[in-house]
Structure formats: C-alpha cells, structure tokens
Scaffold this motif. Structure first.
Motif, PDB file in Angstrom:
ATOM      1  N   ARG A  90       0.836  -1.197   0.000  1.00 51.47           N
ATOM      2  CA  ARG A  90       0.000   0.000   0.000  1.00 51.47           C
ATOM      3  C   ARG A  90       0.872   1.249   0.000  1.00 51.47           C
ATOM      4  NH1 ARG A  90      -3.595   1.408   5.189  1.00 51.47           N
ATOM      5  NH2 ARG A  90      -1.470   1.265   6.010  1.00 51.47           N
ATOM      6  N   GLN A  91       1.900   1.270   0.841  1.00 50.93           N
ATOM      7  CA  GLN A  91       2.793   2.422   0.880  1.00 50.93           C
ATOM      8  C   GLN A  91       3.522   2.609  -0.442  1.00 50.93           C
ATOM      9  OE1 GLN A  91       5.023   1.255   4.389  1.00 50.93           O
ATOM     10  NE2 GLN A  91       4.075   2.895   5.596  1.00 50.93           N
ATOM     11  N   LEU A  92       3.903   1.501  -1.072  1.00 52.06           N
ATOM     12  CA  LEU A  92       4.573   1.602  -2.372  1.00 52.06           C
ATOM     13  C   LEU A  92       3.647   2.223  -3.406  1.00 52.06           C
ATOM     14  CD1 LEU A  92       6.497  -1.795  -2.667  1.00 52.06           C
ATOM     15  CD2 LEU A  92       7.370   0.432  -1.950  1.00 52.06           C
ATOM     16  N   ARG A  93       2.391   1.782  -3.437  1.00 50.37           N
ATOM     17  CA  ARG A  93       1.440   2.356  -4.394  1.00 50.37           C
ATOM     18  C   ARG A  93       1.216   3.850  -4.130  1.00 50.37           C
ATOM     19  NH1 ARG A  93      -0.903  -2.903  -4.003  1.00 50.37           N
ATOM     20  NH2 ARG A  93      -2.160  -2.280  -2.191  1.00 50.37           N
ATOM     21  N   TYR A  94       1.142   4.214  -2.853  1.00 53.83           N
ATOM     22  CA  TYR A  94       0.963   5.625  -2.503  1.00 53.83           C
ATOM     23  C   TYR A  94       2.157   6.448  -2.977  1.00 53.83           C
ATOM     24  CZ  TYR A  94      -2.956   4.410   0.627  1.00 53.83           C
ATOM     25  OH  TYR A  94      -4.148   3.975   1.149  1.00 53.83           O
ATOM     26  N   PHE A  95       3.346   5.933  -2.707  1.00 55.16           N
ATOM     27  CA  PHE A  95       4.549   6.671  -3.085  1.00 55.16           C
ATOM     28  C   PHE A  95       4.633   6.835  -4.601  1.00 55.16           C
ATOM     29  CE2 PHE A  95       8.974   6.335  -4.613  1.00 55.16           C
ATOM     30  CZ  PHE A  95       9.406   7.599  -4.230  1.00 55.16           C
ATOM     31  N   VAL A  96       4.358   5.758  -5.366  1.00 54.94           N
ATOM     32  CA  VAL A  96       4.419   5.838  -6.828  1.00 54.94           C
ATOM     33  C   VAL A  96       3.433   6.882  -7.341  1.00 54.94           C
ATOM     34  CG1 VAL A  96       3.943   4.578  -8.972  1.00 54.94           C
ATOM     35  CG2 VAL A  96       5.295   3.501  -7.160  1.00 54.94           C
ATOM     36  N   ALA A  97       2.239   6.918  -6.760  1.00 65.17           N
ATOM     37  CA  ALA A  97       1.240   7.903  -7.199  1.00 65.17           C
ATOM     38  C   ALA A  97       1.729   9.329  -6.964  1.00 65.17           C
ATOM     39  CB  ALA A  97      -0.088   7.660  -6.471  1.00 65.17           C
ATOM     40  N   VAL A  98       2.290   9.586  -5.780  1.00 66.29           N
ATOM     41  CA  VAL A  98       2.789  10.928  -5.475  1.00 66.29           C
ATOM     42  C   VAL A  98       3.978  11.268  -6.375  1.00 66.29           C
ATOM     43  CG1 VAL A  98       3.844  12.396  -3.720  1.00 66.29           C
ATOM     44  CG2 VAL A  98       1.967  10.868  -3.097  1.00 66.29           C
ATOM     45  N   ALA A  99       4.888  10.297  -6.561  1.00 61.92           N
ATOM     46  CA  ALA A  99       6.081  10.539  -7.373  1.00 61.92           C
ATOM     47  C   ALA A  99       5.706  10.807  -8.831  1.00 61.92           C
ATOM     48  CB  ALA A  99       7.015   9.339  -7.278  1.00 61.92           C
ATOM     49  N   GLU A 100       4.675  10.150  -9.342  1.00 62.43           N
ATOM     50  CA  GLU A 100       4.284  10.350 -10.732  1.00 62.43           C
ATOM     51  C   GLU A 100       3.475  11.641 -10.906  1.00 62.43           C
ATOM     52  OE1 GLU A 100       4.167   5.663 -12.193  1.00 62.43           O
ATOM     53  OE2 GLU A 100       2.291   6.722 -11.792  1.00 62.43           O
TER      54      GLU A 100
END
Length: 303
Positions: A5-15
């Motif tokens: 979940r944290q990985l998906r959140y981070f990818v969304a913010v980074a993109e």
C-alpha cells in the motif's frame, strides 16, 4: 517494513508530483496519504520527496526508490495474475497420454487445439501409451489424463479412476483391395471366418485384440492371426500386402493406403470405446479445465 500500500501511494505521489492529485487518483484524503509517505521515509531512513506548500520533487534516493517500487508492484501484479490463472486452470502443467489409434480420431486434435486457445500457458507433455499402461501410469501419478480405449480390468482400479466416455467408435474391417468382399457396403464377421487376420500383439494392444477374439467367437470361429504389427497403422501395410484382414476403428479410414479397402461391420458390439481417464480424486485446475474442454469439443463434434 514498508508494505505494498505504501509503495502504491509513493508511486502515485512521485508520478503526479502533487499530494492533492495523488490523493484524487487513489480516492483517498490527503492527510492519511501524507502520513503514509512520512512513515515510509522513516522506515527507509531517507527523504524520498522534497516538498513545500507549492512544490513536490523527488530526491535522488527517491528516484532510485521509484524505479524499485515500480518493479516490486509489477512483480506482485504478475504473481497475482499467475496464481489466479493457475487456480482457474489456465496455467501450470498437464501430462497427457493417448493410444496411437486415438491420434486418428478427431477428438484428440480438436480438444488439444481448443485447449491451447483457452489455456495457452499450460505446458502440455504428450506421450503415446497403450490403454493398460495408461491406467497404471495414472494410478502411479506419472500422467494426469489419458485418452483410453477400454475400461480398467480391475474393480479396485475402476474405483480410483474416473472415465468420461467420448465415443463408441464403429469398427471396420480392412481388406486387401482385391478381396472378393472389398466392394461391399457392409458385412458380418462370420463371412470372413476362413480368412487370416493381422493384429497387434496382445501384450501391447489387448483392447483391440480381445475385441477381435470376442466378435469372432460370437460369430462362431476363432481368428487365425497370420502376422503381427507393433502399431495399428502398420497393420494396414500388411493388409495391402495381402497378408490378412485387420479390425480397425472407423477413424483409420483417414489413412488412404493403396491396396486397402474399408468395410463396416454389422455385428453388434463392433465398436471401440474412446474415453478420457484421470484419477478420481485429482482436483488440479488445469486437469478440470481440460476435461471441460474435451466435453465441449465432443458436444460440438456431435459425438
């Protein structure tokens, strides 16, 4: 340790390079999103994002972690897809055996073609094998499914196996083209009681050999076996050479060999069983999908 979940959140913010846009994309309010990113950074011990009220940017560790996070999520998605496919019978391995005579029957190639289209990721391992050895191989766990020509001889084996009948294939008599009965539309086996026959050795192909003896006995004679051939298609060469007559399943008509004529038999029980066999307690999804495919193929072919 961080989670998916944290990985998906981070990818969304980074993109998106925006907590507001990332929150909208994730259908999430912004405060918990910020909390999860902070927790991720604390767990890693590095700052992944430089952020102000108006600006969000990736740090150098953030750029490295973004690539790794994408790979981890892609692998997780791939694993999920493979597990789902395996559970549905669309991947894995299937060890399948068939008798040589079945290779001339349309049920085998049509089922394999249809199954290959439905479950292209299942690895098929095919083997030619006579019926009785197939039953032994199934019970020993050496194959998963087989196209067989008879039922098990022993009751205890029959209880441990599951047979699904596909066809009761008519038997023909293969005669030399110059035989007096070669032009007949049909005949009874008693009419060739004085002729010699060619067959496969009983120790290899008991099913067809025993059917010949049974039909001949019912017709009032014991067949004279003049020659043997290891494979059923080899019998036709012996017939063409005038060495004897051969009892063969109707699908062998597809073998157009000069000097051989096929005549249907009128005798009752002049047929050869075609069935699919597997272990009765085998729940493997790939097997169950194959059995369904065979059944659908048989219905479509009008068997």
């Amino acid at each position: 340790m961080f989670d998916f979940r944290q990985l998906r959140y981070f990818v969304a913010v980074a993109e998106e390079l925006s907590f507001t846009r990332a929150a909208l994309r994730l259908h999430l309010s912004q405060p918990p999103l910020s909390q999860q990113i902070q927790s991720l950074e604390q767990d890693l011990g590095v700052r992944l994002l430089e952020r102000t009220k108006r600006h969000v940017a990736l740090t150098e560790p953030g750029r490295v972690f973004l690539e790794q996070a994408r790979q981890i999520l892609a692998k997780a998605d791939e694993a999920r897809s493979q597990v789902t496919a395996a559970a549905a019978g669309y991947s894995g391995q299937l060890r399948l055996a068939y008798t040589v005579s079945v290779s001339f029957h349309p049920a085998l190639p049509q089922a394999l073609l249809r199954y290959g289209q439905i479950a292209p990721n299942v690895r098929l391992k095919l083997s030619e094998m006579y019926t009785e050895p197939q039953f032994a191989a199934l019970l020993a766990g050496e194959i998963d499914v087989g196209f067989v020509r008879d039922e098990p001889l022993h009751a205890q084996d029959a209880r441990r196996l599951r047979l699904s009948v596909i066809d009761r294939e008519p038997l023909l008599l293969a005669l030399p083209a110059g035989h007096p009965l070669a032009g007949r539309s049909s005949l009874r086996l008693a009419e060739v009681a004085d002729d010699a026959f060619v067959s496969q050795p009983r120790e290899l192909a008991a099913t067809l050999y025993d059917r010949l003896v049974k039909l001949a006995t019912r017709a009032g004679f014991q067949p004279t076996i003049a020659q043997h051939a290891q494979q059923i298609n080899g019998l036709l060469a012996l017939v063409a050479a005038g060495l004897g007559l051969a009892l063969v399943p109707a699908s062998m008509r597809t073998v157009r060999l000069a000097g051989v004529s096929y005549v249907p038999l009128e005798d009752s029980d002049a047929y050869l069983l075609l069935a699919v066999a597997c272990r009765a307690d085998d729940p493997a999804p790939a097997l169950q999908q194959f059995l369904s495919t065979v059944a659908e193929t048989a219905v479509a072919a009008g068997l």
